[in-house]
Design an enzyme around this catalytic site. Structure first.
Site, short mmCIF file in Angstrom:
data_model
loop_
_atom_site.label_atom_id
_atom_site.label_comp_id
_atom_site.label_asym_id
_atom_site.label_seq_id
_atom_site.Cartn_x
_atom_site.Cartn_y
_atom_site.Cartn_z
CG ASP A 70 7.42 -26.39 12.88
OD1 ASP A 70 7.98 -25.45 12.25
OD2 ASP A 70 6.59 -27.14 12.35
CG ASN A 135 1.81 -36.42 8.41
OD1 ASN A 135 1.49 -35.24 8.54
ND2 ASN A 135 2.91 -36.91 8.95
CG HIS A 137 2.66 -32.39 10.04
ND1 HIS A 137 3.89 -32.84 9.65
CD2 HIS A 137 2.43 -31.30 9.25
CE1 HIS A 137 4.37 -32.06 8.70
NE2 HIS A 137 3.51 -31.13 8.44
CD GLU A 142 5.36 -35.35 11.74
OE1 GLU A 142 4.31 -35.43 11.08
OE2 GLU A 142 6.44 -34.94 11.23
P1 PGA Z 1 3.67 -27.30 2.78
O1 PGA Z 1 3.83 -27.85 4.28
O2 PGA Z 1 3.10 -25.94 2.90
O3 PGA Z 1 5.07 -27.27 2.25
O4 PGA Z 1 2.77 -28.25 2.06
C1 PGA Z 1 2.74 -27.80 5.13
C2 PGA Z 1 3.10 -28.44 6.44
O5 PGA Z 1 3.75 -29.50 6.44
O6 PGA Z 1 2.71 -27.89 7.48
#
Ligand code: PGA
Length: 243
Positions: A70, A135, A137, A142
């Site tokens: 992404d 959340n 995702h 999302e």
């Molecule tokens: P993080 O992000 O490793 O900074 O917790 C994970 C994500 O949002 O995929």
């Protein structure tokens, strides 16, 4: 359907070592492996280990092809906070063979469509590494992202924007949109490795692994794939019933 594998290790350092070992197993089996690569705090220990092994000459990643899963848009290419900037800092050795969408593109729909085509032309992911957002995702899919969602332009959840405020310097500076491979693109991978660490991820990890398959928790769609490994530290795995 093979059940998802769950590996629980003690802490961040162990998680980084084990994740790097799994990536190098994939490269050992297929030296020109195509890898999907996430950004975030979670994979940084694994990337440090990959880097060190390559620099020491212990492992050969010369023929690997990487793809970001992404990227933000509406912001200059490789500007502060972008995934391009993250990879330049953490996986510099891979940059010549790392594809990622141009965050500064004026035509994001076209940009992400071309990116997805490039991935298909490369043969798709042999191994897609993922983090999971608090959340639920995966990449920038999302909540609300369906099983059949494909590469596209997305609005970022506020929670996701807040998680990147420090990297961008302020919440205001975090773009409101991104481009992402879709859930279906991720599920096209031959193998998937999901990393999660810390108590803040424990509830969403338990829901994604043991809860219903639902667009409310996009990571729950991984239950439909035949070759998924969840690599967790103790804190992230603390709320699982079956371990
Ligand atoms: P993080 O992000 O490793 O900074 O917790 C994970 C994500 O949002 O995929």
């Amino acid at each position: 359907m093979a059940p998802m594998r769950i590996e629980i290790v003690a802490d961040e350092r162990a998680l980084g070592l084990r994740a790097a070992a799994i990536v190098f197993e994939a490269i050992a089996q297929k030296p020109n492996a195509v890898l999907g690569l996430p950004t975030g705090d979670t994979p940084t220990a694994a990337y440090a280990e990959l880097r060190q092994r390559v620099e020491r000459g212990d492992s050969d990643a010369r023929n690997v092809q990487g793809f970001a899963i992404d990227e933000f848009i509406d912001v200059a290419f490789a500007g502060r906070g972008t995934n391009a900037a993250f990879f330049a800092a953490h996986l510099h050795f891979l940059l010549p063979r790392l594809s990622l969408p141009d965050s500064g593109t004026p035509l994001p729909e076209r940009e992400i469509a071309l990116f997805a085509n490039e991935l298909r032309a490369a043969g798709g992911f042999d191994l897609c590494v993922l983090g999971i957002g608090a959340n639920g995702h995966i990449a920038f899919n999302e909540p609300g992202s369906g099983l059949d969602s494909r590469a596209r332009v997305v609005e970022l959840a506020e929670e996701s924007r807040r998680a990147h405020a420090v990297a961008f310097g302020s919440l205001d500076a975090v773009p409101r949109r991104g481009v992402t491979l879709g859930v279906a693109d991720i599920l096209d991978s031959r193998a998937i490795l999901v990393l999660a660490q810390g108590a803040a991820k424990a509830a969403i990890v338990a829901l994604a692994i043991e809860g219903p398959q639902t667009a409310d928790v996009p990571a729950s769609w991984l239950q439909t794939h035949a070759d998924v490994t969840w690599l967790l530290d103790e804190a992230a795995g603390a709320l699982l019933h079956r371990r």
